[in-house]
Write an enzyme that holds these catalytic residues in place. Structure first.
Site, PDB file in Angstrom:
ATOM      1  N   GLU A 241       0.796  -1.226   0.000  1.00 20.47           N
ATOM      2  CA  GLU A 241       0.000   0.000   0.000  1.00 20.47           C
ATOM      3  C   GLU A 241       0.830   1.279   0.000  1.00 20.47           C
ATOM      4  OE1 GLU A 241      -2.924  -0.121   3.135  1.00 20.47           O
ATOM      5  OE2 GLU A 241      -4.014  -1.757   2.177  1.00 20.47           O
TER       6      GLU A 241
ATOM      7  N   GLU B 244      -5.438  -8.805   0.616  1.00 18.16           N
ATOM      8  CA  GLU B 244      -6.155  -8.457   1.849  1.00 18.16           C
ATOM      9  C   GLU B 244      -7.619  -8.177   1.536  1.00 18.16           C
ATOM     10  OE1 GLU B 244      -4.582  -5.244   4.264  1.00 18.16           O
ATOM     11  OE2 GLU B 244      -2.512  -5.888   3.923  1.00 18.16           O
TER      12      GLU B 244
HETATM   13  C1  GBH Z   1      -4.496  -2.334   5.310  1.00 16.35           C
HETATM   14  O1  GBH Z   1      -4.694  -0.950   5.239  1.00 16.35           O
HETATM   15  C2  GBH Z   1      -3.102  -2.630   5.801  1.00 16.35           C
HETATM   16  O2  GBH Z   1      -2.304  -3.205   4.805  1.00 16.35           O
HETATM   17  C3  GBH Z   1      -3.072  -3.486   7.022  1.00 16.35           C
HETATM   18  O3  GBH Z   1      -1.822  -3.402   7.616  1.00 16.35           O
HETATM   19  C4  GBH Z   1      -4.180  -3.044   7.955  1.00 16.35           C
HETATM   20  O4  GBH Z   1      -4.119  -3.695   9.196  1.00 16.35           O
HETATM   21  C5  GBH Z   1      -5.492  -3.376   7.283  1.00 16.35           C
HETATM   22  O5  GBH Z   1      -5.562  -2.839   5.997  1.00 16.35           O
HETATM   23  C6  GBH Z   1      -6.720  -2.899   8.049  1.00 16.35           C
HETATM   24  O6  GBH Z   1      -6.745  -1.533   8.158  1.00 16.35           O
HETATM   25  O7  GBH Z   1      -5.793   7.576   8.783  1.00 16.35           O
HETATM   26  O8  GBH Z   1      -8.140   8.095   8.610  1.00 16.35           O
HETATM   27  O9  GBH Z   1      -6.971   7.191   6.705  1.00 16.35           O
HETATM   28  C7  GBH Z   1      -5.939  -0.542   4.733  1.00 16.35           C
HETATM   29  C8  GBH Z   1      -5.949   0.945   4.499  1.00 16.35           C
HETATM   30  C9  GBH Z   1      -5.173   2.853   5.641  1.00 16.35           C
HETATM   31  C10 GBH Z   1      -7.266   1.935   6.196  1.00 16.35           C
HETATM   32  C11 GBH Z   1      -5.176   3.601   6.942  1.00 16.35           C
HETATM   33  C12 GBH Z   1      -7.280   2.701   7.490  1.00 16.35           C
HETATM   34  C13 GBH Z   1      -6.478   4.634   8.610  1.00 16.35           C
HETATM   35  C14 GBH Z   1      -7.561   5.634   8.711  1.00 16.35           C
HETATM   36  N1  GBH Z   1      -5.936   1.649   5.764  1.00 16.35           N
HETATM   37  N2  GBH Z   1      -6.527   3.914   7.345  1.00 16.35           N
HETATM   38  S1  GBH Z   1      -7.066   7.230   8.159  1.00 16.35           S
END
Ligand code: GBH
Length: 439
Positions: free
Chosen positions: A164, A345
């Site tokens: 990502e 994922e």
């Molecule tokens: C993935 O991210 C990751 O690869 C994994 O490590 C993670 O545990 C999993 O999904 C579940 O989240 O800061 O308001 O944008 C998915 C994309 C990016 C979604 C960060 C959540 C945080 C909220 N993620 N985002 S914000």
């Protein structure tokens, strides 16, 4: 309803990442990463949680392999922690760090489970951050060196480069919610270019040195839609699609940044000045597999604001929309058709805890997974080349800024004693894996 049958050679798996499950951040010579630094600052992570002890997989990998074998999984996607392999991000490898992954991979092989390894799932060695991190072009070259060490040390066929890149850019550099915690568009898009360059350089190393192996990026793609049919919303959705999807897919698949997105970026970042001759050839090194992570769609209105039109999960950002899985796969099949896809994922956080009988009744997760697998099945039926599917996650783990409060596992982890309890979703998933069918 008739059962939906998946191809016989379809690969079923589960995913994790190093900082989220390993714990043991100070053991066997591991150096500090940007996430150790970030999590140590009060206020950055909910409840002050850190990667320790996590799910303690560093010590419990044997038990976790047995668990995966019980569930009948074909594949385990995990990540290698760069600071275990090179504690400062450069130089001589730390043998003890490599030995850990070798034990893990050998243990998986004994149980007939294929490893799929991610080279970078956000735990950049702190020392490289001190030298500018992803804003520094040199980090991409250091990443290729690290990749070479890991490729040589581990007998793994399938590799993912960067997990990502968008999340690093958006959360790490624009919103400040992830390490390194910046809020600076100027720096963010310079980092984007160097992350893609790192992806390309590592892919070239694998292709030059290890024929027969496969590599690709793991991209979180967000199908993007207008929330109404005004021309403003259509235009906003097209712009958003550039930032969510095309700015990663186009350079990798086609060797150029999308013109509209690049123009928008250039108004806020000197990124363009960092694109040197030959970079896009490197970035578009042909990939062998595309890792796709799908959780949520993005609907935007005419002002470009994200709006939520469907049920939300126990995470603000996650709108439940299984059709998005179909749409993103159909779109890839149409616009970026050249390589097989692996879902690396897909999953849902739930608050379920063990009941008095010890069962974790996570019905919400079961229906989320069922609906998304149904959508994936439909896309496959229409020609999407999807080889496999990994649920996020095998285990409850450190959910970044949310700490341990959001549980994505199909297996529950009791953080008091590290006991693992397969949730009802794990038992359900086992049936899907065993039968190759969705009933
Ligand atoms: C993935 O991210 C990751 O690869 C994994 O490590 C993670 O545990 C999993 O999904 C579940 O989240 O800061 O308001 O944008 C998915 C994309 C990016 C979604 C960060 C959540 C945080 C909220 N993620 N985002 S914000």
């Amino acid at each position: 309803m008739n059962a939906l049958r998946f191809p016989d050679d379809f690969v079923w798996g589960a995913a994790t990442s190093a900082y989220q499950v390993e714990g043991a951040t100070g053991e066997d010579g591991r150096g500090p990463s940007v996430w150790d630094t970030f999590a140590a600052v009060p206020g950055n992570v909910k409840d002050g949680d850190t990667g320790d002890p996590g799910a303690d997989q560093y010590h419990r990998y044997g038990e976790d392999i047995e668990l995966m074998a019980d569930l009948g999984l074909d594949s385990y996607r995990f990540s290698v922690a760069w600071p275990r392999v090179q504690p400062t991000g450069t130089g001589k490898p730390n043998q003890k760090g490599l030995d850990y992954y070798r034990r893990l991979v050998d243990g998986l092989a004994e149980r007939g489970i294929r490893p799929m390894a991610t080279l970078f799932h956000w735990d950049l060695p702190q020392e490289l951050q001190d030298r500018g991190g992803w804003e520094n072009r040199d980090t991409a070259a250091r990443f290729a060196d690290y990749a070479e060490i890991v490729f040589d040390a581990l007998p793994i066929r399938d590799w993912l480069t960067i997990n990502e890149p968008k999340t690093v850019v958006e959360c790490g550099y624009r919103f400040g919610s992830h390490a390194p915690g910046f809020t600076d568009d100027g720096r963010a898009f310079v980092a984007l270019h160097h992350l893609l360059l790192a992806h390309g350089l590592a892919s070239q190393v694998l292709h030059e040195q290890h024929r027969g192996r496969r590599i690709g990026p793991a991209l979180n793609l967000h199908p993007t839609y207008p929330s109404d049919d005004t021309p403003e919303a259509l235009e906003a959705a097209r712009h958003q699609d550039g930032l969510e999807n095309r700015v990663y897919l186009d350079p990798i698949f086609k060797g150029f940044y999308p013109e509209d997105t690049l123009r928008w970026i250039s108004e806020r970042s000197p990124m363009r000045e960092h694109i040197l001759e030959g970079d896009l050839v490197t970035i578009s090194e042909p990939i062998d597999i595309l890792g796709v992570q799908y959780y949520t769609p993005v609907f935007v209105d005419g002002s470009g604001e994200r709006v939520f039109l469907h049920e939300k999960a126990q995470a603000d950002w996650l709108e439940i929309y299984p059709e998005g899985m179909y749409d993103i796969l159909a779109r890839l099949t149409r616009d970026y058709p050249s390589v097989p896809i692996v879902i690396t994922e897909n999953g849902l956080p739930t608050l379920d805890v063990p009941g008095p009988d010890g069962h974790v009744r996570d019905e919400g997760r079961i229906s989320y997974l069922r609906d998304h697998l149904t959508a994936m099945h439909r896309a496959i039926g229409e020609g999407a080349r999807v080889e496999g599917y990994h649920v996020w996650s095998l285990l409850d783990n450190f959910e970044w800024a949310e700490g341990y409060s959001q549980r994505f596992g199909i297996v529950y982890v009791d953080y008091e004693n590290q006991r693992r309890i397969p949730k009802d979703s794990a038992l359900w998933f086992r049936e899907v894996v065993k039968s190759g069918e969705l009933r």
